[in-house]
Design an enzyme around this catalytic site. Sequence first.
Site, PDB file in Angstrom:
ATOM      1  N   ARG A 123       0.856  -1.193   0.000  1.00  0.00           N
ATOM      2  CA  ARG A 123       0.000   0.000   0.000  1.00  0.00           C
ATOM      3  C   ARG A 123       0.889   1.239   0.000  1.00  0.00           C
ATOM      4  NH1 ARG A 123      -5.475  -1.240   3.266  1.00  0.00           N
ATOM      5  NH2 ARG A 123      -6.377  -0.489   1.334  1.00  0.00           N
ATOM      6  N   GLN A 128      -1.294   2.654  -5.874  1.00  0.00           N
ATOM      7  CA  GLN A 128      -2.696   2.951  -5.555  1.00  0.00           C
ATOM      8  C   GLN A 128      -3.647   2.499  -6.656  1.00  0.00           C
ATOM      9  OE1 GLN A 128      -2.960   7.120  -4.597  1.00  0.00           O
ATOM     10  NE2 GLN A 128      -2.317   6.816  -2.484  1.00  0.00           N
ATOM     11  N   ASP A 131      -4.580  -1.127  -6.194  1.00  0.00           N
ATOM     12  CA  ASP A 131      -5.058  -1.491  -4.865  1.00  0.00           C
ATOM     13  C   ASP A 131      -6.497  -1.995  -4.933  1.00  0.00           C
ATOM     14  OD1 ASP A 131      -5.674  -1.780  -2.225  1.00  0.00           O
ATOM     15  OD2 ASP A 131      -5.087   0.243  -1.620  1.00  0.00           O
ATOM     16  N   SER A 134      -8.790  -1.640  -1.783  1.00  0.00           N
ATOM     17  CA  SER A 134      -9.464  -0.348  -1.636  1.00  0.00           C
ATOM     18  C   SER A 134     -10.626  -0.210  -2.606  1.00  0.00           C
ATOM     19  CB  SER A 134      -8.464   0.794  -1.847  1.00  0.00           C
ATOM     20  OG  SER A 134      -7.529   0.846  -0.792  1.00  0.00           O
ATOM     21  N   TYR A 229      -3.107  -0.070   8.391  1.00  0.00           N
ATOM     22  CA  TYR A 229      -4.098  -0.810   9.173  1.00  0.00           C
ATOM     23  C   TYR A 229      -3.971  -0.452  10.643  1.00  0.00           C
ATOM     24  CZ  TYR A 229      -4.727  -3.859   5.095  1.00  0.00           C
ATOM     25  OH  TYR A 229      -5.017  -4.362   3.857  1.00  0.00           O
TER      26      TYR A 229
END
Length: 384
Positions: A123, A128, A131, A134, A229
């Site tokens: 991440r 991105q 990802d 997400s 996280y």
Amino acid sequence: MRIGVPKETAEGEHRVALVPEVVRKLAAGDGGHEVVVERGAGAGALIPDAQYEEAGARMAEDASGVYDADVVVKVAPPSADEIPRLRPDSVLIGFLQPLTAGEAIRAIAETGATSFAMESIPRISRAQSMDALSSQANIAGYRAALFGAQEMGRYYPMLMTAAGTIRPATVLVLGAGVAGLQAIATARRLGAVVQGFDVRAAVKEQVESLGAKFLEFDLGGDLEGAGGYAKELTPEQQARQQELMAEAIGKVDVVITTAAVPGRRAPILVTEEAVKLMKPGSVIVDLAAESGGNCELSEPGQTVIRHDVKIMAPLNVPSTMAEHASQLYARNIQELLGLMIDDEGKLSLDFDDEVIAGACITRDGEIVHEAAKAAAAAAAPASS
């Protein structure tokens, strides 16, 4: 290069790994890759075979015409019947559950295939666009807010009518990651008064920017861990959090929970005592059901009523919006493939690249991802 797209066989899985928009780009791009799609692969996402053919894909009558591709792209982990179809020189990409499906990962390694888990992509900023956690969590958060509104049986927004004023519903979202923030934003658009909670102090500004109030408990410092996280709480912190949380939960109409710790059981945020404090007709939407649930009374995959409160624990929520979920996932796959294909359109895996190395689970007959290796070792006694 040949890219294979099998039809998903997991129960309740309606997504597909590539959509015609992405197939067209891959077929027309550098090297003109051959994309082979199993007939009916897009049916769950309401994508007919004809659209794949128009995009330049070759249709395969069954999975055998797909698994002999150089790269096989999937959504759900391959089943015990699908894993043996992998070739030693092939590449598998998909959600592989490397931290919890130790036996399956071991089986993939034994085929000799090189596998990449979408949930293991680092991440970092430049990853991105790849990802998938997400992109799919965004959908789950949106859907959760709608579940709450639909199941509560009362209005979300404040209404001023000739018959009097209806007060707005109050919604509490536990966990302000991608899913939580989207749930907050959607509940606010529907007119609810929203609160957001997270053990990570850094997300307070994001919660407040969406028009919600940030609920703060003093649990002893910032609890943000690696990869964005939340850290796992100590038993003392969990007990204190549950005590403070129960009081807050008793004041709201809808609770949406999204808290998860990779590779571990989801933390219990909503105890039975907290549920007892909620008003009759209130709703809990537990998005952490896949890893056991954040509510003590959740039954994964079921909707139950306990103490006059409706508790929903849906599984694979992104698949309930398969069309858009597939579009976003396919773009994640496309971006990852971009790192794997050289200027001549050939497969070229650079394991010095932190994205490629971080997402790789198996290679040359071995499990190379350390956390996945530990999970496979832990699962070995149970399977022997």
